[in-house]
Design an enzyme around this catalytic site. Structure first.
Site, PDB file in Angstrom:
ATOM      1  N   ASP A   1      -6.218  -3.821  -4.826  1.00 10.74           N
ATOM      2  CA  ASP A   1      -5.404  -2.628  -5.005  1.00 10.74           C
ATOM      3  C   ASP A   1      -4.051  -2.793  -4.316  1.00 10.74           C
ATOM      4  O   ASP A   1      -3.696  -3.877  -3.855  1.00 10.74           O
ATOM      5  CB  ASP A   1      -6.152  -1.403  -4.459  1.00 10.74           C
ATOM      6  CG  ASP A   1      -5.897  -0.154  -5.292  1.00 10.74           C
ATOM      7  OD1 ASP A   1      -4.750   0.020  -5.741  1.00 10.74           O
ATOM      8  OD2 ASP A   1      -6.826   0.628  -5.500  1.00 10.74           O
ATOM      9  N   THR A   2      -3.325  -1.686  -4.212  1.00  8.84           N
ATOM     10  CA  THR A   2      -1.975  -1.632  -3.658  1.00  8.84           C
ATOM     11  C   THR A   2      -1.860  -2.318  -2.298  1.00  8.84           C
ATOM     12  O   THR A   2      -2.691  -2.102  -1.419  1.00  8.84           O
ATOM     13  CB  THR A   2      -1.549  -0.159  -3.504  1.00  8.84           C
ATOM     14  OG1 THR A   2      -1.659   0.486  -4.770  1.00  8.84           O
ATOM     15  CG2 THR A   2      -0.122  -0.041  -2.994  1.00  8.84           C
TER      16      THR A   2
END
Length: 339
Positions: free
Chosen positions: A165-166
């Site tokens: 993810d981010t």
């Protein structure tokens, strides 16, 4: 896509980097975070991660349901709470640089126009070209691993949150007590085209703020927080994640442990089952005394991170969480003194 450089004159006092919420343990991710901490600033740290295809940002970003790359990034500084973000951008190698430029650009002010906080799609891409950022054919951002991940999750119908993810970076200059923070992301695999995640939303993906407090005898103390997040974007947006946590930390007058403040916020604001993660740097200063704290908190299997202290030593954190053998809170919070 692995060219790296260090610029020692740009290195700030405290900088921390995380590699995004992960479903599987991979020690190489933490080592890449270690290097990014030494590259200098929030911008250069994110730029470094955007070059490495195993992270979900820049080159190697997840593909949309239409097999395209749509990157997003944000940047914030405690100075005037300046903020910039770009989303659904497909032709720029380093979206984090564009976000930072947008935050600091005075073009609109000089013309007495409204300064945008967020640019998306073609508007963001035109802005990048106008300001001479390196651009590319969108296909150049697609890695072999990203295509394989697309096929795996599309055809096997696996849960899309089992991917990376981010990523994020935060910093505090202990001389000025100013802070910076930023994120970069390709979004969730198989996302709908045009979808914007928490990275682009003011207060959700990142927050940096400095406050001064009046003390007896006309003296003042200061507190600064820099924080960034990763995880289920829609849930983080609803929780106003980073700004909400920062406000509780900055408003505390009772000396509550910061880990307990964050714990209370997560219990109250996060939706059940939503995956989340974050890192924070907090500095308190009164006269010549200063306390510095680094916190990492999440409910994902693995969150790789690294932090560089004022002594220029870099510590690596391979924070792991087992949801099948967890605490009552069903998340983990770790706190470290950075003196």
């Amino acid at each position: 896509m692995t060219n790296r450089s260090k610029n020692s004159k740009d290195v700030v006092d405290l900088i921390a980097v995380h590699g995004g919420a992960c479903a599987k343990f991979d020690p190489s991710l933490a080592e890449d975070c270690r290097f990014a901490c030494g590259t200098g600033t929030v911008e250069s740290a994110l730029t470094d991660l955007e070059r490495i295809e195993k992270f979900n940002c820049g080159f190697g970003s997840h593909l949309t349901i239409d097999q395209e790359v749509e990157c997003e990034a944000s940047y914030m500084t405690s100075k005037n709470k300046s903020f910039g973000a770009v989303g659904a951008i497909s032709n720029v190698f380093h979206p984090s640089r564009v976000a930072r430029h947008l935050a600091h650009n005075n073009w609109w002010k000089r013309r007495r126009l409204l300064h945008p906080l967020i640019l998306v799609g073609r508007g963001a891409e035109k802005y990048a070209v106008k300001n001479d950022f390196p651009t590319c054919n969108p296909e150049e951002l697609i890695s072999t691993a990203a295509r394989e991940s697309y096929d795996k999750y599309l055809h096997r119908m696996l849960h899309p949150y089992d991917t990376h993810d981010t990523v994020g970076a935060i910093s505090i200059n202990t001389s000025t007590m100013e802070a910076e923070s930023g994120t970069s992301s390709g979004g969730i695999v198989l996302k709908h085209s045009g979808r914007l995640g928490h990275s682009c939303v003011y207060g959700s993906g990142t927050w940096s703020e400095r406050r001064q407090y009046e003390e007896p005898l006309d003296e003042f103390s200061e507190r600064t927080i820099s924080i960034c997040s990763t995880g289920h974007g829609e849930s983080l947006v609803k929780a106003d994640f980073c700004r909400g946590i920062a406000e509780r930390v900055l408003e505390d007058e009772e000396g509550i442990m910061y880990s307990e403040i964050i714990r209370g916020y997560l219990r109250e604001k996060m939706e059940p089952g939503a995956r989340f993660g974050g890192i924070a740097l907090i500095a308190d200063k009164f006269r010549e005394r200063m306390s510095l704290e680094f916190l990492i908190f999440h409910n994902c299997r693995y969150l790789p991170a690294a932090v560089r202290g004022r002594d220029r030593q870099i510590r690596v954190f391979e924070s792991q969480f087992d949801p099948d053998n967890c605490t009552e809170d069903k998340f983990i919070i770790e706190s470290f003194n950075m003196q």
